[in-house]
Design a protein around this motif. Structure first.
Motif, PDB file in Angstrom:
ATOM      1  N   SER A 491      64.327  18.341 -38.359  1.00  0.00           N
ATOM      2  CA  SER A 491      62.721  18.108 -38.144  1.00  0.00           C
ATOM      3  C   SER A 491      62.205  17.854 -37.186  1.00  0.00           C
ATOM      4  N   GLY A 492      60.563  18.024 -37.730  1.00  0.00           N
ATOM      5  CA  GLY A 492      59.188  18.174 -36.563  1.00  0.00           C
ATOM      6  C   GLY A 492      59.441  20.251 -36.906  1.00  0.00           C
ATOM      7  N   GLU A 493      60.058  20.818 -37.143  1.00  0.00           N
ATOM      8  CA  GLU A 493      60.668  22.516 -36.935  1.00  0.00           C
ATOM      9  C   GLU A 493      60.797  22.868 -38.477  1.00  0.00           C
ATOM     10  N   TYR A 494      60.642  24.437 -37.609  1.00  0.00           N
ATOM     11  CA  TYR A 494      59.670  25.649 -39.152  1.00  0.00           C
ATOM     12  C   TYR A 494      59.636  26.682 -38.267  1.00  0.00           C
ATOM     13  N   GLN A 495      60.164  27.661 -39.428  1.00  0.00           N
ATOM     14  CA  GLN A 495      60.631  28.609 -39.557  1.00  0.00           C
ATOM     15  C   GLN A 495      58.445  29.160 -40.262  1.00  0.00           C
ATOM     16  N   SER A 496      57.767  30.096 -39.541  1.00  0.00           N
ATOM     17  CA  SER A 496      56.566  30.640 -40.479  1.00  0.00           C
ATOM     18  C   SER A 496      56.272  31.704 -40.796  1.00  0.00           C
ATOM     19  N   LYS A 497      55.387  32.505 -41.169  1.00  0.00           N
ATOM     20  CA  LYS A 497      55.347  33.556 -42.179  1.00  0.00           C
ATOM     21  C   LYS A 497      53.731  32.975 -42.335  1.00  0.00           C
ATOM     22  N   TRP A 498      53.304  34.305 -41.426  1.00  0.00           N
ATOM     23  CA  TRP A 498      50.953  34.389 -41.451  1.00  0.00           C
ATOM     24  C   TRP A 498      51.043  35.455 -42.282  1.00  0.00           C
ATOM     25  N   VAL A 509      50.859  41.165 -41.633  1.00  0.00           N
ATOM     26  CA  VAL A 509      52.620  40.046 -41.353  1.00  0.00           C
ATOM     27  C   VAL A 509      52.387  39.489 -40.373  1.00  0.00           C
ATOM     28  N   ARG A 510      52.768  38.041 -40.025  1.00  0.00           N
ATOM     29  CA  ARG A 510      53.432  37.619 -38.676  1.00  0.00           C
ATOM     30  C   ARG A 510      54.389  37.416 -39.280  1.00  0.00           C
ATOM     31  N   GLN A 511      55.628  36.734 -38.583  1.00  0.00           N
ATOM     32  CA  GLN A 511      56.525  35.881 -38.498  1.00  0.00           C
ATOM     33  C   GLN A 511      56.758  35.398 -36.710  1.00  0.00           C
ATOM     34  N   GLY A 512      56.952  33.705 -37.265  1.00  0.00           N
ATOM     35  CA  GLY A 512      57.108  33.217 -36.145  1.00  0.00           C
ATOM     36  C   GLY A 512      57.794  31.557 -35.988  1.00  0.00           C
ATOM     37  N   THR A 513      58.287  30.844 -35.617  1.00  0.00           N
ATOM     38  CA  THR A 513      58.265  28.823 -35.225  1.00  0.00           C
ATOM     39  C   THR A 513      56.928  28.369 -35.079  1.00  0.00           C
ATOM     40  N   GLY A 514      57.535  27.237 -35.141  1.00  0.00           N
ATOM     41  CA  GLY A 514      56.093  26.374 -35.016  1.00  0.00           C
ATOM     42  C   GLY A 514      57.469  24.615 -34.682  1.00  0.00           C
ATOM     43  N   LEU A 515      57.020  23.794 -33.875  1.00  0.00           N
ATOM     44  CA  LEU A 515      57.133  22.775 -33.637  1.00  0.00           C
ATOM     45  C   LEU A 515      55.850  21.808 -34.456  1.00  0.00           C
ATOM     46  N   PHE A 516      55.960  20.825 -34.737  1.00  0.00           N
ATOM     47  CA  PHE A 516      55.204  19.442 -35.034  1.00  0.00           C
ATOM     48  C   PHE A 516      55.127  18.309 -34.094  1.00  0.00           C
ATOM     49  N   TYR A 517      54.137  17.858 -33.333  1.00  0.00           N
ATOM     50  CA  TYR A 517      54.506  16.996 -32.457  1.00  0.00           C
ATOM     51  C   TYR A 517      53.325  15.425 -33.733  1.00  0.00           C
ATOM     52  N   ALA A 518      54.208  14.385 -33.090  1.00  0.00           N
ATOM     53  CA  ALA A 518      52.818  13.255 -33.143  1.00  0.00           C
ATOM     54  C   ALA A 518      52.150  12.547 -34.270  1.00  0.00           C
ATOM     55  N   HIS A 520      50.589  14.861 -36.188  1.00  0.00           N
ATOM     56  CA  HIS A 520      48.940  15.885 -35.935  1.00  0.00           C
ATOM     57  C   HIS A 520      49.111  17.080 -35.361  1.00  0.00           C
ATOM     58  N   SER A 521      49.636  17.088 -34.797  1.00  0.00           N
ATOM     59  CA  SER A 521      49.583  17.879 -34.317  1.00  0.00           C
ATOM     60  C   SER A 521      50.773  19.592 -33.984  1.00  0.00           C
ATOM     61  N   TRP A 522      50.167  20.948 -34.371  1.00  0.00           N
ATOM     62  CA  TRP A 522      51.378  22.228 -34.685  1.00  0.00           C
ATOM     63  C   TRP A 522      50.616  22.825 -33.384  1.00  0.00           C
ATOM     64  N   ARG A 523      52.160  23.544 -32.931  1.00  0.00           N
ATOM     65  CA  ARG A 523      52.055  23.779 -31.746  1.00  0.00           C
ATOM     66  C   ARG A 523      53.329  25.446 -32.411  1.00  0.00           C
ATOM     67  N   GLY A 524      52.891  25.981 -32.164  1.00  0.00           N
ATOM     68  CA  GLY A 524      53.726  26.858 -32.918  1.00  0.00           C
ATOM     69  C   GLY A 524      53.240  28.943 -31.584  1.00  0.00           C
TER      70      GLY A 524
END
Length: 859
Positions: A491-498, A509-518, A520-524
Motif C-alpha cells: 500500500s503506497g509503495e512501488y518499484q520504479s523503472k526509468w 535505464v534506472r531502477q528504484g523504489t518510491g513511496l506515495f504520501y497523502a 499526491h506526493s511521490w518520494r523515491g
C-alpha cells in the motif's frame, strides 16, 4: 591530603599545574562571594526573609499550600521556604511560578490574602516579563519541550485561574522620582488585591501612569478601567482572555498508531479522544516530519530504526499531512532547489524567518494558534540569538531608533522601552515582529482548511501502477524523454523503472523504489550504473487533481545542486500531448522537425490530424510508437509572432510552439550561479551552466522581462574577473569552468597560503558564453493603427515606415510598440552573428553540517 603518603604530598605541592588548579579554584570562590555581596546590596528582598514572607510589592508572590498535595501543610510550607532569599529576581520569580503551578487547586477568592498578587497577571515593569517574553537565555528549557510542565489552555498560553475584577487603586503621593517609578512598575501596595494590567488610559489616550496636575497618580474605574489594555502574560485582549476562561475544546487530529503511542507518549500526553500534545495540532510535509523526528532523536534520545522511522514519517505524512494545494506552495523546499526567489513574499515574514532557512520551511507546515506560539518559544530556547537577530525587528535593535516594520511600530517584547509612554499605554503590550508574523500565519496557515477536510473525508489509495510518459530537461545536458514504469509492492509503495532517451540518442535505464504520501506526493530514489550518469537520484513529484499528470524534480549532490526537471503523463489510450521538442520555428521557414511527446497516438496518423494554427502547415508525419510522433512543418511568411497551441484531432494540446523572426541574444542560466569550495572537510558544490537563445517580446525591446526564450545553443565558456576591490584576484583561485560543458568545479576549501593573507579560495567571477550563429536578418515593420489612413505624402508603403529610421516620430514608435511585430513578406536573408553573454558566479564556503546522516534518508 594528610592521609596520602608524604612523597605524593610533596609531588602535588611542587606540581605547577596543581598550583594553577588551586589558584583557579580560589579565584572562582572569590568571584562567587563578590556576586553574593552584590546581590545582597542590589535586591529589595530582605536577606532574612523566607520566600513565603516576601510581600507583593517586591514582585514575588508567596506560595499557596495545596490542600490536595501529599504531606502535611507544614511540610509543604517547609519545601516552599527551601529556596534562599538571595535568589536573583528572575530566578525567584520563576521559582514562584513553579510553586504556583504545582500547587494549583480550588481556591476561594474571598479568603485569599490581599497582599498576595495573582501570578497570572503580568508585571507592568517591561523588564519584569514572563519567562517566555524575556531573554531566551533566562528561560526554563522545560518550557520548550514537547510537554511543558505548565498546563496549557486552548488558546495556547499557560493555563490561568479566573481572576477577580481589578480593584480601584487609591492615589498616593510621589516621594522621589526613582523610588516611585520603581514602585509604580511593581504595583501598588494598597487597595487590596490589585489586577496587574497595563497602564490605564483615559478617553483621550492619556496614560494613567503619567503624573497628574496634582502630583498624584490614579487608576480610573468604570469606563476608564475598562479602557485599560490587558497586559497579562496570558493574552493580548480581554476577549481572548474571556475565550480562554471558557475552556473551548481544542480541535485536533487524533493519533492512532501503536508505534507513535508507544515511543512518544512519554513526552506527548494523550487524552481520551486520542489527541496527543503537539503532534495532534500540526500538519506537515514528509520532509518536515522527518526533521521533527531527527530533532527528537538528537535532543530527547528517541531511538528508531530505519524501518520504524519510515513507518512513522509515512503515517504522519498521511494523516497529519498537507493538502495538494498546500504541498504545491512548498514544493521548492521539498525539491531542494538551489535557485529560487522569495522576493514576492511578505517583507516581515522574510526578515523574521528567512534569516536562517527558506520560507519553504514555513510553508511546509500548518498549525493551530497555540502551536505557532510554541514554535516561537522553541526557537527562543534552542537559538537564543534569534530574538535579537530576527524576532524583534530592526527598529528594536540598538542604535536604530524607533521605526516601523510592515506598517506597525516595532518594539521589544516587554513593551515600549523604545516607544513613547503615550503610545505604549494606548497600544497595551507591544508585539515584536515575530508576534505579528505568527498572527498572520495563524490566519493563513491554520491547522485545518476546507480542501484538507474534504480530502480527509474522501481519501483513498490513489493508484499509480502502470506506465507514465516522461519529458524533462537537465541543465547543461539538454532534454530527456522516455517512460516510467511503476509496480505496486504494498500500500503506497512501488518499484520504479526509468527508461530515458537523451538528446544524443543514448538510452539510460534506472531502477528504484518510491513511496506515495497523502494521495499526491511521490518520494523515491533511483540508481544507475551507466557511465557518465548520476549514480543516485532522489525523486520529488506532485500528482495533479486529475491523477493523470505529475511534475517535479530529480536531484543529487551533497547540496542537491544537480537536478532534472520532469513532467509525467499517465499512459492511456486517449490521445494526449504532453509537450514537444524543437517547437521553436523561424518565420518564414521550412523543413522544421518537431518531436511530439504524448500518449495514445494511434497507428494510423495523417498530417491533417495535427493542427498548429493558420500559416503553419504539417508536411509529413512519422510515428515511432504510441508516445512519440515526428512532424515536418513549414511556416509561411507574415505569420504573427508568439506562441501557438498544438492540437491532435479533437484533443487540445499545450501552447508549446514558439514563432520568432530572429535571435536577438543569448543569456546564461542559472544567473547568478552558486558554488561552494570543498574537498577537505566537506564535498564541493558544483554548478552547471547553459546558454539560452532568446528573441524580443511583444514590446519590441530586447533584454527585458518579456523576452521569449527559444532553445539552448552550443557555446564556448570562460571566466572573467568580477572586480570588487583594487587588485582583485578571485579569478586565479576560485576554480575552473569547463569550456565545452559549462560545468564549474570549485577549488579546495580552507586557507590558501599562496593567496594574499592566506585567504580562502572564494570570491566572485563572471561566467562568459560566446558563440556564432546563423540567424535571419531582421527587417522590422511598423504597423499603422487601424483607425489611421494607410497612405503617406512621400509614397510610403501601407505598412508604414521602417522601424528605427531617423525620420520616424516618437508617436509612431510608440504605436509600433503596441502592435505585434510581424515578419516581412519576403524570405529573410541569413547572416552570421556573434553573441556574447555574461553571468555572475558566487563561490563561497561550505556548509559544515551533514543533513542526511540518518540511514532512513537512504531509502
Amino acid at each position: 591530603m594528610s592521609n596520602l603518603p608524604p612523597d605524593r604530598n610533596s609531588r602535588m605541592r611542587s606540581d605547577p599545574e596543581h598550583s594553577a588548579h588551586w589558584f583557579l579554584k580560589s579565584l572562582i570562590i572569590v568571584t562567587f562571594a563578590c556576586g553574593v555581596i552584590y546581590s545582597a546590596n542590589s535586591t529589595t528582598i530582605s536577606p532574612a526573609a523566607p520566600l513565603a514572607a516576601i510581600s507583593a510589592d517586591d514582585g514575588v508572590t508567596a506560595p499557596r499550600i495545596d490542600p490536595l498535595a501529599s504531606g502535611s501543610p507544614a511540610e509543604t510550607a517547609e519545601i516552599a521556604e527551601a529556596p534562599p532569599a538571595l535568589l536573583p529576581e528572575g530566578a525567584a520569580r520563576y521559582f514562584r511560578q513553579l510553586i504556583e503551578v504545582g500547587s494549583k487547586g480550588p481556591r476561594d477568592s474571598s479568603t485569599a490574602d490581599s497582599s498576595i498578587q495573582d501570578p497570572s497577571i503580568q508585571d507592568p515593569d517591561p523588564q519584569d516579563q514572563d519567562p517566555q517574553d524575556q531573554d531566551p537565555q533566562d528561560q526554563d528549557p522545560q518550557d520548550q519541550d514537547p510537554v511543558s510542565p505548565v498546563p496549557l489552555d486552548p488558546a495556547g498560553d499557560p493555563a490561568v485561574e479566573d481572576a477577580d475584577p481589578p480593584a480601584p487603586t487609591e492615589g498616593r503621593s510621589r516621594r522621589s522620582p526613582q523610588g516611585d517609578t520603581q514602585r509604580r512598575r511593581r504595583g501598588g501596595r494598597q487597595g487590596g488585591r490589585q489586577d496587574r494590567t497595563a497602564a490605564a488610559t483615559d478617553p483621550e489616550g492619556q496614560s494613567a501612569d503619567a503624573p497628574g496636575e496634582t502630583g498624584h497618580e490614579t487608576a480610573q474605574d468604570g469606563e476608564s478601567g475598562s479602557a485599560r489594555g490587558d497586559r497579562s502574560r496570558r493574552g493580548d485582549s480581554d476577549e481572548e482572555s474571556g475565550a480562554r476562561r471558557k475552556k473551548v475544546p481544542r480541535e485536533g487530529i487524533p493519533v492512532q498508531h501503536p508505534l507513535i503511542e508507544e515511543r512518544c507518549v512519554v513526552c506527548h500526553a494523550r487524552d481520551d479522544e486520542g489527541k496527543m500534545t503537539r503532534i495532534s495540532y500540526m500538519r506537515k510535509t514528509p520532509e518536515a516530519w522527518e526533521i521533527s523526528i531527527k530533532r527528537m532523536a538528537r535532543l530527547y534520545f528517541v531511538s528508531l530504526s530505519s524501518e520504524e522511522a519510515k513507518e512513522v514519517v509515512r503515517y504522519l505524512a498521511e494523516e497529519h499531512g498537507l493538502s495538494r494545494q498546500e504541498a504545491r506552495a512548498a514544493m521548492y523546499e521539498s525539491e531542494r532547489r538551489v535557485h529560487w526567489s522569495e522576493e514576492d513574499r511578505d517583507k516581515d515574514l522574510r526578515e523574521t524567518c528567512a534569516e536562517c532557512h527558506t520560507l519553504g520551511r514555513v510553508l511546509s507546515e500548518r498549525r493551530d494558534q497555540q502551536e505557532w506560539k510554541l514554535l516561537k518559544a522553541t526557537h527562543l530556547a534552542l537559538y537564543p540569538l534569534v530574538d535579537f537577530q530576527s524576532f524583534q525587528g530592526r527598529s528594536s535593535r540598538g542604535g536604530g531608533g524607533r521605526g516601523t516594520t510592515g506598517g506597525a511600530t516595532s518594539g521589544n517584547t516587554g513593551g515600549g522601552r523604545g516607544t513613547p509612554p503615550s503610545e505604549t499605554a494606548g497600544r497595551g503590550r507591544s508585539q515584536d515582529r515575530a508576534d505579528r508574523v505568527l498572527a498572520t500565519l495563524t490566519s493563513e496557515q491554520g491547522l485545518f482548511s476546507d480542501e484538507w477536510r474534504d480530502w480527509n473525508q474522501e481519501k483513498r489509495e490513489v493508484p499509480l501502477e502502470g506506465r507514465w510518459i516522461v519529458l524533462g530537461h537537465e541543465v547543461g545536458r539538454g532534454p530527456i524523454r522516455g517512460t516510467l514504469d511503476l509496480q505496486r509492492v504494498a500500500s503506497g509503495e512501488y518499484q520504479s523503472k526509468w527508461t530515458w532517451l537523451r538528446a544524443n540518442g543514448r538510452t539510460v535505464v534506472r531502477q528504484g523504489t518510491g513511496l506515495f504520501y497523502a494521495g499526491h506526493s511521490w518520494r523515491g530514489r533511483s540508481t544507475s550504473t551507466a557511465p557518465g550518469e548520476l549514480e543516485s537520484l532522489k525523486e520529488v513529484l506532485l500528482l495533479d487533481e486529475s491523477w493523470t499528470r505529475m511534475e517535479g524534480r530529480l536531484f543529487t549532490g551533497e547540496y542537491n545542486e544537480l537536478g532534472i526537471e520532469v513532467q509525467l503523463l499517465r499512459a492511456s489510450e486517449t490521445p494526449t500531448i504532453l509537450g514537444v521538442l524543437g517547437g521553436e520555428m523561424a518565420v518564414p521557414s521550412s523543413g522544421n522537425r518537431i518531436e511530439v511527446i504524448g500518449s495514445g497516438f494511434p497507428e494510423k496518423i495523417v498530417t491533417g490530424d495535427f493542427h498548429l494554427g493558420a500559416g503553419i502547415t504539417v508536411l509529413g508525419v512519422e510515428r515511432h510508437d504510441e508516445s512519440r510522433v515526428n512532424l515536418l512543418v513549414s511556416v509561411d511568411s507574415g505569420v504573427p509572432l508568439g506562441r501557438r497551441a498544438i492540437d491532435f484531432r479533437i484533443h487540445q494540446g499545450p501552447r508549446a510552439i514558439t514563432l520568432y523572426d530572429t535571435i536577438d541574444g543569448i543569456r546564461i542560466r542559472p544567473n547568478p550561479g552558486f558554488s561552494r569550495v570543498g574537498g577537505k572537510m566537506r564535498p564541493k558544490q558544483l554548478e552547471r551552466f547553459e546558454a539560452i537563445a532568446f528573441t524580443r517580446g511583444p514590446d519590441g525591446v530586447p533584454y527585458n522581462e518579456d523576452d521569449v526564450e527559444l532553445m539552448t545553443v552550443p557555446v564556448q565558456w570562460s571566466l572573467e574577473e568580477f572586480p570588487i576591490r583594487p587588485g582583485d584576484d578571485d579569478l586565479q583561485f576560485v576554480g575552473e569552468l569547463d569550456s565545452e560543458t559549462g560545468v564549474f568545479t570549485p577549488a579546495i576549501d580552507g586557507p590558501n597560503p599562496e593567496r594574499r593573507f592566506s585567504a580562502n579560495n572564494i570570491g566572485d567571477v563572471y561566467v562568459v558564453a560566446t558563440c556564432t550563429l546563423t540567424v535571419p536578418e531582421r527587417v522590422e515593420v511598423k504597423k499603422v493603427p487601424d483607425d489611421e489612413e494607410q497612405s503617406g505624402d512621400d509614397g510610403e508603403d501601407a505598412t508604414g515606415e521602417v522601424a528605427g529610421s531617423e525620420e520616424s516620430t516618437d508617436q509612431g514608435s510608440a504605436d509600433a510598440a503596441k502592435k505585434p511585430i510581424a515578419a516581412a513578406d519576403s524570405p529573410p536573408k541569413m547572416i552570421e552573428r556573434e553573441f556574447r553573454a555574461r553571468g555572475h558566479l558566487l563561490v563561497t564556503v561550505p556548509i559544515y553540517v551533514q543533513w542526511d546522516q540518518n540511514k532512513w534518508n537512504q531509502r
